[in-house]
Design a protein around this motif. Structure first.
Motif, PDB file in Angstrom:
ATOM      1  N   VAL A 297     -37.337   6.035  36.624  1.00 26.66           N
ATOM      2  CA  VAL A 297     -37.433   5.321  35.342  1.00 26.66           C
ATOM      3  C   VAL A 297     -36.139   5.545  34.552  1.00 26.66           C
ATOM      4  O   VAL A 297     -35.779   6.684  34.249  1.00 26.66           O
ATOM      5  CB  VAL A 297     -38.662   5.819  34.556  1.00 26.66           C
ATOM      6  CG1 VAL A 297     -38.699   5.189  33.163  1.00 26.66           C
ATOM      7  CG2 VAL A 297     -39.945   5.495  35.323  1.00 26.66           C
ATOM      8  N   PHE A 298     -35.453   4.450  34.240  1.00 26.86           N
ATOM      9  CA  PHE A 298     -34.182   4.514  33.508  1.00 26.86           C
ATOM     10  C   PHE A 298     -34.414   4.029  32.074  1.00 26.86           C
ATOM     11  O   PHE A 298     -34.641   2.843  31.848  1.00 26.86           O
ATOM     12  CB  PHE A 298     -33.122   3.646  34.206  1.00 26.86           C
ATOM     13  CG  PHE A 298     -32.688   4.176  35.546  1.00 26.86           C
ATOM     14  CD1 PHE A 298     -31.537   4.949  35.665  1.00 26.86           C
ATOM     15  CD2 PHE A 298     -33.441   3.920  36.693  1.00 26.86           C
ATOM     16  CE1 PHE A 298     -31.128   5.447  36.908  1.00 26.86           C
ATOM     17  CE2 PHE A 298     -33.041   4.411  37.930  1.00 26.86           C
ATOM     18  CZ  PHE A 298     -31.875   5.184  38.036  1.00 26.86           C
ATOM     19  N   LEU A 299     -34.377   4.972  31.136  1.00 25.22           N
ATOM     20  CA  LEU A 299     -34.633   4.644  29.725  1.00 25.22           C
ATOM     21  C   LEU A 299     -33.319   4.656  28.947  1.00 25.22           C
ATOM     22  O   LEU A 299     -32.557   5.624  29.040  1.00 25.22           O
ATOM     23  CB  LEU A 299     -35.588   5.677  29.116  1.00 25.22           C
ATOM     24  CG  LEU A 299     -36.988   5.793  29.762  1.00 25.22           C
ATOM     25  CD1 LEU A 299     -37.756   6.958  29.152  1.00 25.22           C
ATOM     26  CD2 LEU A 299     -37.765   4.492  29.601  1.00 25.22           C
ATOM     27  N   HIS A 300     -33.075   3.606  28.172  1.00 29.84           N
ATOM     28  CA  HIS A 300     -31.876   3.587  27.321  1.00 29.84           C
ATOM     29  C   HIS A 300     -31.939   4.750  26.332  1.00 29.84           C
ATOM     30  O   HIS A 300     -33.022   5.102  25.837  1.00 29.84           O
ATOM     31  CB  HIS A 300     -31.763   2.258  26.572  1.00 29.84           C
ATOM     32  CG  HIS A 300     -30.473   2.126  25.825  1.00 29.84           C
ATOM     33  ND1 HIS A 300     -30.345   2.465  24.501  1.00 29.84           N
ATOM     34  CD2 HIS A 300     -29.240   1.728  26.243  1.00 29.84           C
ATOM     35  CE1 HIS A 300     -29.084   2.264  24.126  1.00 29.84           C
ATOM     36  NE2 HIS A 300     -28.401   1.815  25.166  1.00 29.84           N
ATOM     37  N   GLU A 301     -30.784   5.350  26.051  1.00 31.29           N
ATOM     38  CA  GLU A 301     -30.758   6.576  25.227  1.00 31.29           C
ATOM     39  C   GLU A 301     -31.417   6.394  23.863  1.00 31.29           C
ATOM     40  O   GLU A 301     -31.995   7.321  23.323  1.00 31.29           O
ATOM     41  CB  GLU A 301     -29.314   7.081  25.064  1.00 31.29           C
ATOM     42  CG  GLU A 301     -28.387   6.092  24.383  1.00 31.29           C
ATOM     43  CD  GLU A 301     -26.948   6.615  24.260  1.00 31.29           C
ATOM     44  OE1 GLU A 301     -26.650   7.706  24.777  1.00 31.29           O
ATOM     45  OE2 GLU A 301     -26.136   5.907  23.642  1.00 31.29           O
ATOM     46  N   SER A 302     -31.381   5.148  23.321  1.00 37.05           N
ATOM     47  CA  SER A 302     -31.933   4.925  21.976  1.00 37.05           C
ATOM     48  C   SER A 302     -33.461   5.005  21.947  1.00 37.05           C
ATOM     49  O   SER A 302     -34.065   5.185  20.892  1.00 37.05           O
ATOM     50  CB  SER A 302     -31.470   3.569  21.437  1.00 37.05           C
ATOM     51  OG  SER A 302     -31.989   2.529  22.250  1.00 37.05           O
ATOM     52  N   ILE A 303     -34.102   4.838  23.122  1.00 37.52           N
ATOM     53  CA  ILE A 303     -35.585   4.882  23.171  1.00 37.52           C
ATOM     54  C   ILE A 303     -36.083   6.016  24.072  1.00 37.52           C
ATOM     55  O   ILE A 303     -37.288   6.254  24.158  1.00 37.52           O
ATOM     56  CB  ILE A 303     -36.175   3.529  23.646  1.00 37.52           C
ATOM     57  CG1 ILE A 303     -35.623   3.143  25.037  1.00 37.52           C
ATOM     58  CG2 ILE A 303     -35.908   2.418  22.639  1.00 37.52           C
ATOM     59  CD1 ILE A 303     -36.330   1.950  25.682  1.00 37.52           C
ATOM     60  N   HIS A 304     -35.154   6.715  24.721  1.00 36.70           N
ATOM     61  CA  HIS A 304     -35.507   7.691  25.751  1.00 36.70           C
ATOM     62  C   HIS A 304     -36.535   8.725  25.285  1.00 36.70           C
ATOM     63  O   HIS A 304     -37.606   8.877  25.876  1.00 36.70           O
ATOM     64  CB  HIS A 304     -34.233   8.391  26.265  1.00 36.70           C
ATOM     65  CG  HIS A 304     -34.503   9.489  27.261  1.00 36.70           C
ATOM     66  ND1 HIS A 304     -34.858  10.765  26.871  1.00 36.70           N
ATOM     67  CD2 HIS A 304     -34.484   9.493  28.612  1.00 36.70           C
ATOM     68  CE1 HIS A 304     -35.034  11.506  27.958  1.00 36.70           C
ATOM     69  NE2 HIS A 304     -34.816  10.771  29.019  1.00 36.70           N
ATOM     70  N   ASP A 305     -36.235   9.418  24.186  1.00 38.76           N
ATOM     71  CA  ASP A 305     -37.080  10.547  23.775  1.00 38.76           C
ATOM     72  C   ASP A 305     -38.489  10.116  23.389  1.00 38.76           C
ATOM     73  O   ASP A 305     -39.479  10.721  23.809  1.00 38.76           O
ATOM     74  CB  ASP A 305     -36.427  11.327  22.625  1.00 38.76           C
ATOM     75  CG  ASP A 305     -35.129  12.013  23.076  1.00 38.76           C
ATOM     76  OD1 ASP A 305     -34.766  11.861  24.268  1.00 38.76           O
ATOM     77  OD2 ASP A 305     -34.476  12.672  22.254  1.00 38.76           O
ATOM     78  N   GLN A 306     -38.576   9.029  22.585  1.00 36.11           N
ATOM     79  CA  GLN A 306     -39.915   8.623  22.125  1.00 36.11           C
ATOM     80  C   GLN A 306     -40.757   8.071  23.271  1.00 36.11           C
ATOM     81  O   GLN A 306     -41.973   8.299  23.331  1.00 36.11           O
ATOM     82  CB  GLN A 306     -39.816   7.622  20.962  1.00 36.11           C
ATOM     83  CG  GLN A 306     -39.040   6.362  21.266  1.00 36.11           C
ATOM     84  CD  GLN A 306     -39.264   5.280  20.205  1.00 36.11           C
ATOM     85  OE1 GLN A 306     -40.398   4.988  19.812  1.00 36.11           O
ATOM     86  NE2 GLN A 306     -38.183   4.680  19.725  1.00 36.11           N
TER      87      GLN A 306
END
Length: 489
Positions: A297-306
């Motif tokens: 799963v590749f999450l963009h850094e702006s949404i990664h944590d949440q």
């Protein structure tokens, strides 16, 4: 449900090999125990076919081929529809049998017989569409092509959906006029024996044949001079072995192999749907035992944590390992002790390589599950593309999460594996969606969706994820060859 509590009428009554329209004991008299992975306890025994059994089954299929190929396509379609109706009628007991033998939840397996029936009906309707073309040659010549059936087709199916794969994979070759020999997976053969009981007799003797066995059986099918094509749903090592053996007789292959599939989330994705898509895409229901699972799963850094936080929170609510034959269970067991050991090994490798374990990572504490091959839904964060866990297929409930910011680096990581089966892209921007679909190197792409199959849409992979396409018109043509006819006036 212990072995002594199996409901009446679930198990196959026969325990032989089915070919030539009859049941036969394995020639060497070998039977192997088959187990219930929920309790690691023996259900019954299943026959083990060796090369002499394969020879007998293939010869029966070879003898039945001319008459079946000469059967009008509409009539062949009628046979397939009859088989589909029987499957629908027995959908629930078939799901219960698979659940008992492979550890997948019965509630999820309940759809397998219907999907297989859909496939049988779909190809039944296409039987008259196997058409050639006319080719202009000028005066004095008439030139045309016909698509001819190949002969005997051997199909080896996987343990995660044995009934569905076996029944659905009968459809295309039979519709095209071939005869078929199916090999059951050695881990979960029982639903194939039951399928043979239910639909074998519907077809003329020798048209649909069913074997159980291990490596020797599959090897003999790939080797047999009368088998005109061999197909496999399975892992890459098995695919390579089948292809090597088939090369000796220049037998064509159709391979649907593994995946290390990526789910890519852009910053503008619908976040609630994305969280569901991530959890659903990993196929935790099947304990991750699915070639199409989006395990990276590749999450963009702006949404990664949440998003990571929401996934970790949703997982235990959605997927808790439980007794597979209980209709309320949302996550079953792994199929075997060997598969459980493999998953444990990969979790250890993930930790060793510096991945951060954020969910699961162990067998559940529930005493009811202590004897079985259960493993919690597992998530690793802070993953790097070079890690072994990010490169190799686990075929278990283990997901790797990556953080991305640069799009070129993202696609280099996504495509930097030996596999290319499926991919899932999450964005609400049409341009981004199409651009991403162009850049991902896989045979199948979901946009704002994951895991779903659609009959009529070609399914299959590139690179080491396989050769050829299934569940579509192209699968029908996989079992024909083109004959050109030139007539001089």
């Amino acid at each position: 449900m212990h072995a002594h509590e199996i409901p009446a009428g679930i198990l196959p009554a026969q325990s032989g090999l089915y070919y030539g329209g009859a049941w036969h004991a394995p020639k060497a008299g070998v039977f192997a125990e088959t187990i219930n992975p929920t309790y690691n306890e023996v259900i019954t025994t299943a026959p083990v076919a060796d090369a002499s059994d394969v020879d007998a089954a293939v010869r029966a299929a070879h003898e039945a081929f001319p008459a079946w190929a000469a059967t009008p396509p509409v009539e062949r379609g009628r046979y397939l529809r009859k088989a589909a109706a029987v499957l629908r009628e027995h959908a629930l007991p078939l799901a219960q049998l698979d659940s008992l033998n492979n550890g997948n939840p019965v509630s999820a397996l309940a759809m397998d017989a219907d999907f297989a029936a859909d496939c049988l009906e779909y190809f039944a309707g296409l039987a008259t569409e196997i058409k050639g073309e006319t080719i202009p040659m000028g005066d004095g010549n008439f030139n045309y092509t016909v698509q001819e059936p190949l002969g005997v087709v051997a199909r080896v199916v996987a343990y995660n959906h044995p009934l569905m794969f076996a029944a659905a994979r009968l459809a295309a070759p039979l519709a095209a006029g071939n005869t078929v020999v199916i090999k059951a997976p050695d881990q979960s053969p029982l639903s194939i024996l039951r399928l043979a009981e239910l639909v074998g007799h519907i077809f003329p003797p020798g048209v649909a044949n069913f074997l159980c066995g291990s490596r020797e059986c599959g090897d003999a099918m790939a080797r047999h001079p009368l088998v005109q094509k061999i197909t496999l749903v399975g892992g890459v090592p098995t695919g390579k072995a089948v292809m090597k053996t088939a090369a000796d007789s220049l037998k064509p292959v159709l391979l649907e192999l593994g995946g290390k599939n990526a789910l890519v989330a852009y910053p503008d994705a619908d976040l609630d749907k994305l969280v569901n898509g991530i959890v659903g895409g990993m196929n935790f229901t099947w304990s991750g035992q699915s070639c199409g699972s989006t395990s990276r799963v590749f999450l963009h850094e702006s949404i990664h944590d949440q998003i990571l936080e929401k996934v970790i929170k949703l997982l235990p609510e959605r997927h808790k390992p439980g007794i597979p034959t209980d209709p309320k269970t949302t996550m079953g067991s792994l199929v075997s002790a060997a598969q459980l050991e493999k998953v444990k090994r990969y979790v250890a490798i993930g930790i060793e390589d510096g991945g951060r374990l954020v969910a699961g990572g162990k067998q559940p504490a529930d005493p009811a599950l202590k004897d079985g091959f259960f493993f919690e839904p597992t998530v690793f964060a802070d993953m790097k593309p070079s890690m072994r866990l990010a490169q190799e297929e686990v075929f278990g409930p283990v997901m790797s999460v990556f953080k991305w910011s640069n799009e070129d680096e993202l696609w280099s990581a996504v495509n930097g594996v030996d596999f290319g089966l499926t991919g899932s892209i999450w964005t609400q921007n049409l341009n981004t969606a199409h651009r991403a679909a162009k850049r991902i190197h896989t045979g199948y792409v979901w946009i704002n969706n994951s895991s779903q199959h659609f009959i009529g849409a070609p399914f299959g992979g590139v690179k080491q994820s396989g050769i050829g396409r299934e569940e579509c018109f192209a699968e029908l043509l996989e079992f024909t060859y083109t004959k050109n006819v030139n007539l001089k006036f």
